[in-house]
Scaffold this active site. Structure first.
Site, PDB file in Angstrom:
ATOM      1  CG  ASP A  82      -7.430   5.073  -3.074  1.00 41.99           C
ATOM      2  OD1 ASP A  82      -8.663   5.058  -3.264  1.00 41.99           O
ATOM      3  OD2 ASP A  82      -6.646   4.354  -3.714  1.00 41.99           O
TER       4      ASP A  82
ATOM      5  CE1 TYR B 176      -6.422   3.270   0.220  1.00 42.27           C
ATOM      6  CE2 TYR B 176      -4.027   3.197   0.459  1.00 42.27           C
ATOM      7  CZ  TYR B 176      -5.186   2.703  -0.087  1.00 42.27           C
ATOM      8  OH  TYR B 176      -5.146   1.627  -0.924  1.00 42.27           O
TER       9      TYR B 176
ATOM     10  CD  GLU C 117      -2.969  -0.851  -0.121  1.00 41.20           C
ATOM     11  OE1 GLU C 117      -3.067   0.272  -0.639  1.00 41.20           O
ATOM     12  OE2 GLU C 117      -3.552  -1.850  -0.579  1.00 41.20           O
TER      13      GLU C 117
END
Ligand code: SF4
Length: 349
Positions: free
Chosen positions: A136, A118, A35
């Site tokens: 996001d 996020y 991520e």
């Protein structure tokens, strides 16, 4: 309605999901790495970096024990290097403050360096099955269209409304898959500009589709255009080595660059500028072409020059390096053309 949205999206995801190495695994560290790498970066670019990174640093402990220079070298070319520095600092924090166990809750995850809302949502939902959203840019686009949120999403109250709407959609069952499905939908179907509504599993439940204006959403805050900056980049050679320094500025901190003189100068005017920047006297200046690099906030318009250093020492912070030494350093992509030029120069030195 949220239930039918999540059911429709998960059914679509089961048939259409992209097969990616960070999917269908239960490893919070790997989710964190993927991520972090995926922020501002395309999946295709991340694939090879992700595999290499996890081979060299397979656990949070291995990453915590590494030197920052090693981490930056592995990140070379991926850009946004503060992500790598924060990931490294965060790994150390996990080892020191959480006994090497990546926390489960978004509250605790958010205390870790480099983990924003996020990434916290992504780790909690994907690795631990906690039903929280991971909002996001893709999710902002899908949710604003789906829910018909027509105000500017840069306004804090609108952003909060959007996050609330996103949270309401997350199912108790398979929240990680649901968040990844939203990401896939946003990157492949509900794309910026004109979305492919005909291929969308949420078409029947989508406000923007019903209104016929999905391409108008989301309303994004106006971006400040990147500022153009002119530099002369100087490849200063002495005894088969080239002059470099490790940046201490916030931007590209810790990365190695060749001397950069602000503005564009004539071949005649350049030695005085180089002397001021490095303390060295230079001769035999040759034009080596131009290069350009676009960052989020700046555009570097660079003119490259090759030159010889007279005898004498460079000021503290500068260092002459051989070709092999240069290859061991982390050099930003902005210096790609200058690096290629230095390789040619040192290769034949
Ligand atoms: Fe996006 Fe169109 Fe699907 Fe609505 S119907 S979520 S606008 S792709």
């Amino acid at each position: 309605m949220p239930d039918s949205i999540s059911r429709a999206l998960l059914t679509w995801y089961d048939d259409h999901k992209r097969i990616l190495p960070w999917r269908d695994i239960s490893n919070p560290y790997a989710t964190w790495v993927s991520e972090t790498m995926l922020q501002q970066t395309r999946v295709e670019t991340v694939l090879s970096y992700y595999k290499r990174f996890l081979t060299v640093f397979p656990t949070v402990e291995a990453l915590a024990a590494a030197e920052e220079a090693e981490v930056l070298k592995l990140w070379e070319g991926l850009g946004y290097y503060s992500r790598a520095r924060n990931l490294h600092a965060g790994a150390r924090q996990v080892v020191e403050e959480f006994g090497g166990v990546i926390p489960h809750t978004t509250e605790e995850l958010s205390k870790i360096k480099g983990i924003g809302p996020y990434t916290a949502g992504a780790i909690a939902s994907i690795a631990y099955g906690v039903p929280v959203p991971a909002v996001d840019g893709n999710v902002i686009r899908v949710v604003s269209r789906l829910r018909g949120i027509r105000e500017n999403v840069g306004v804090p109250s609108v952003r909060r409304e959007l996050e609330k709407a996103a949270a309401e959609l997350v199912p108790g069952d398979r929240p990680g898959d649901f968040n990844q499905a939203l990401m896939d939908l946003g990157s492949g179907v509900c794309v910026p500009g004109t979305p492919d509504c005909a291929a969308c599993p949420l078409r029947e439940m989508c406000c923007a589709f019903e209104e016929g204006d999905p391409e108008e959403l989301p309303q994004l805050p106006r971006k400040t255009p990147p500022k153009p900056l002119d530099y002369d980049v100087c490849l200063i050679v002495q005894d088969g080595r080239v002059l470099m320094r490790q940046r201490t500025e916030t931007m590209l901190n810790g990365l190695w660059v060749y001397p950069m003189v602000e503005g564009h100068h004539s071949v005649k005017g350049l030695p005085a500028q180089v002397k001021k920047a490095t303390g060295l006297t230079v001769t035999a200046i040759q034009d080596a072409g131009e290069a350009r690099h676009v960052f989020t906030h700046q555009i570097w318009n660079m003119h490259l020059y090759i030159m010889q250093a007279d005898a004498g020492a460079a000021r503290t912070g500068w260092q002459f390096v051989t070709l092999d030494e240069m290859h061991a350093l982390t050099i930003p992509t902005a210096m790609k053309a200058a690096k290629a030029c230095a390789e040619k120069l040192l290769g034949r030195a």
